[in-house]
Design a protein around this motif. Structure first.
Motif, mmCIF file in Angstrom:
data_model
loop_
_atom_site.group_PDB
_atom_site.id
_atom_site.type_symbol
_atom_site.label_atom_id
_atom_site.label_comp_id
_atom_site.label_asym_id
_atom_site.label_seq_id
_atom_site.Cartn_x
_atom_site.Cartn_y
_atom_site.Cartn_z
ATOM 1 N N PHE A 148 0.852 -1.189 0.000
ATOM 2 C CA PHE A 148 0.000 0.000 0.000
ATOM 3 C C PHE A 148 0.883 1.234 0.000
ATOM 4 C CE2 PHE A 148 0.379 -1.806 4.267
ATOM 5 C CZ PHE A 148 0.924 -0.767 4.994
ATOM 6 N N GLY A 149 0.292 2.341 -0.378
ATOM 7 C CA GLY A 149 0.990 3.609 -0.371
ATOM 8 C C GLY A 149 0.697 4.386 0.894
ATOM 9 N N LEU A 150 1.702 5.158 1.338
ATOM 10 C CA LEU A 150 1.564 5.985 2.532
ATOM 11 C C LEU A 150 2.148 7.367 2.273
ATOM 12 C CD1 LEU A 150 2.655 3.926 5.684
ATOM 13 C CD2 LEU A 150 0.391 4.832 5.198
ATOM 14 N N PRO A 151 1.581 8.389 2.898
ATOM 15 C CA PRO A 151 2.304 9.662 2.924
ATOM 16 C C PRO A 151 3.653 9.423 3.595
ATOM 17 C CG PRO A 151 0.056 9.936 3.732
ATOM 18 C CD PRO A 151 0.295 8.458 3.596
ATOM 19 N N LYS A 152 4.634 10.209 3.269
ATOM 20 C CA LYS A 152 5.983 9.968 3.777
ATOM 21 C C LYS A 152 5.976 9.878 5.298
ATOM 22 C CE LYS A 152 10.774 11.421 3.253
ATOM 23 N NZ LYS A 152 11.703 12.404 2.640
ATOM 24 N N ALA A 153 6.370 8.715 5.800
ATOM 25 C CA ALA A 153 6.398 8.483 7.247
ATOM 26 C C ALA A 153 7.461 7.438 7.525
ATOM 27 C CB ALA A 153 5.033 7.995 7.735
ATOM 28 N N PRO A 154 8.579 7.811 8.134
ATOM 29 C CA PRO A 154 9.669 6.862 8.337
ATOM 30 C C PRO A 154 9.320 5.733 9.301
ATOM 31 C CG PRO A 154 10.101 8.918 9.496
ATOM 32 C CD PRO A 154 8.892 9.156 8.650
ATOM 33 N N LEU A 155 8.415 5.989 10.268
ATOM 34 C CA LEU A 155 8.031 4.964 11.231
ATOM 35 C C LEU A 155 6.549 4.659 11.074
ATOM 36 C CD1 LEU A 155 9.008 3.205 13.620
ATOM 37 C CD2 LEU A 155 8.141 5.001 15.138
ATOM 38 N N PHE A 156 6.228 3.383 10.969
ATOM 39 C CA PHE A 156 4.854 2.966 10.727
ATOM 40 C C PHE A 156 4.424 1.996 11.820
ATOM 41 C CE2 PHE A 156 1.836 -0.007 8.624
ATOM 42 C CZ PHE A 156 0.823 0.898 8.368
ATOM 43 N N ARG A 157 3.210 2.161 12.323
ATOM 44 C CA ARG A 157 2.683 1.276 13.362
ATOM 45 C C ARG A 157 1.418 0.589 12.847
ATOM 46 N NH1 ARG A 157 4.842 2.475 18.471
ATOM 47 N NH2 ARG A 157 6.101 4.379 18.518
ATOM 48 N N GLU A 158 1.281 -0.677 13.172
ATOM 49 C CA GLU A 158 0.112 -1.436 12.755
ATOM 50 C C GLU A 158 -0.190 -2.522 13.782
ATOM 51 O OE1 GLU A 158 0.863 -3.656 9.188
ATOM 52 O OE2 GLU A 158 2.516 -4.759 10.086
ATOM 53 N N ARG A 159 -1.386 -3.068 13.684
ATOM 54 C CA ARG A 159 -1.756 -4.245 14.465
ATOM 55 C C ARG A 159 -2.286 -5.286 13.487
ATOM 56 N NH1 ARG A 159 -5.451 -2.991 19.517
ATOM 57 N NH2 ARG A 159 -6.686 -1.818 18.004
ATOM 58 N N VAL A 160 -1.875 -6.535 13.684
ATOM 59 C CA VAL A 160 -2.221 -7.610 12.756
ATOM 60 C C VAL A 160 -2.646 -8.832 13.548
ATOM 61 C CG1 VAL A 160 -1.361 -9.178 10.969
ATOM 62 C CG2 VAL A 160 -0.630 -6.789 10.987
ATOM 63 N N VAL A 161 -3.649 -9.565 13.048
ATOM 64 C CA VAL A 161 -4.060 -10.801 13.689
ATOM 65 C C VAL A 161 -4.498 -11.805 12.615
ATOM 66 C CG1 VAL A 161 -6.469 -10.071 14.045
ATOM 67 C CG2 VAL A 161 -5.471 -11.787 15.545
ATOM 68 N N TYR A 162 -4.043 -13.052 12.778
ATOM 69 C CA TYR A 162 -4.556 -14.178 11.989
ATOM 70 C C TYR A 162 -5.792 -14.703 12.709
ATOM 71 C CZ TYR A 162 0.059 -14.542 9.645
ATOM 72 O OH TYR A 162 1.220 -14.310 8.935
ATOM 73 N N THR A 163 -6.820 -15.107 11.981
ATOM 74 C CA THR A 163 -8.086 -15.466 12.622
ATOM 75 C C THR A 163 -8.623 -16.818 12.150
ATOM 76 O OG1 THR A 163 -9.558 -14.481 10.955
ATOM 77 C CG2 THR A 163 -8.688 -13.003 12.666
ATOM 78 N N ALA A 164 -9.604 -17.320 12.914
ATOM 79 C CA ALA A 164 -10.468 -18.417 12.499
ATOM 80 C C ALA A 164 -11.870 -17.839 12.309
ATOM 81 C CB ALA A 164 -10.497 -19.521 13.554
ATOM 82 N N SER A 165 -12.685 -18.496 11.480
ATOM 83 C CA SER A 165 -14.043 -18.023 11.213
ATOM 84 C C SER A 165 -15.042 -18.903 11.952
ATOM 85 C CB SER A 165 -14.339 -18.052 9.707
ATOM 86 O OG SER A 165 -13.509 -17.154 9.014
#
Length: 224
Positions: A148-165
């Motif tokens: 994905f594209g981002l405005p210029k930002a040297p540090l990026f934070r995210e949260r990610v989770v693998y799931t079951a349905s």
């Protein structure tokens, strides 16, 4: 600024479905998760393989209720609201083939566990990636690349989770599997690499310390 992030395939797909035959019936599905970590030590680079068996137990209160438990749910990420042109690709580890994956962006809310809907934090958005279902030993013979594209930002934070349905009667939700929590898990922070070079998402450990295997049980409920 282009961000390219790679995710390992760690969940073996396993689906059970049916209709309950008695009140209070408990439906079970055992989900297998495994991955290999790169460990850098004073003597050099080593590899640590860990696995986890997660026992899902769904208590269904009424007889005649349809249910479904699928160990392989979508990958959910909370990224910056300014992320654009979000795309996901499954790249084969053997053979070099690849195909585009279904991605939903700016998801207003979703259910993680049977409680109330989860909404993105301020200045964030939820992204849902549908992972490919591959049978047998080929279940982990691919890697997902999220870009994905981002405005210029040297540090990026995210949260990610693998799931079951999980589906029970007329309700459905996602159960976090990696990390094994009831929300989006820990915050992952990283420096965006120059020129769109990909980097690998570091999974949390599946077992404590240097253990090779762990087990856990999650008791689930039908959603409201």
């Amino acid at each position: 600024m282009l961000v390219r992030e790679r995710f390992e395939a760690v969940q073996a797909p396993h689906r059970i479905a049916g209709t309950t035959t008695r009140p209070g019936q408990v439906v079970r599905n055992d989900c297998r998760i495994s991955t290999t970590y790169t460990v850098r030590e004073a003597t050099g680079t080593a590899f640590l393989t860990q696995s986890e068996l997660v026992h899902l137990q769904l208590r269904v209160p009424r007889k005649g209720t349809p249910y479904e438990l699928e160990c392989l749910g979508p990958l959910v990420a909370e990224v910056a609201a300014g992320a654009s042109k979000v795309e996901a690709t499954a790249r084969d580890l053997s053979g070099g083939g690849h195909r585009s994956l279904s991605v939903r962006t700016r998801v207003a809310s979703l259910r993680l566990s049977p409680g109330r809907p989860l909404r993105p934090a301020a200045r964030k958005q939820l992204v849902v990636v549908e992972l490919p279902r591959r049978p047998g030993s080929a279940y982990d013979d691919y890697r997902v690349e999220l870009s994905f594209g981002l405005p210029k930002a040297p540090l990026f934070r995210e949260r990610v989770v693998y799931t079951a349905s999980i589906s029970c009667g007329g309700s459905s939700y996602l159960q976090p599997m990696v990390p094994l929590t009831n929300d989006l898990g820990f915050v992952n922070a990283f420096t965006v690499r120059q020129h769109g070079k990909p980097f690998d998402f570091i999974l949390p450990r599946l077992a404590t310390g240097i253990s090779s295997h762990g087990e856990a049980t999650r008791t689930l409920a039908c959603g409201r």
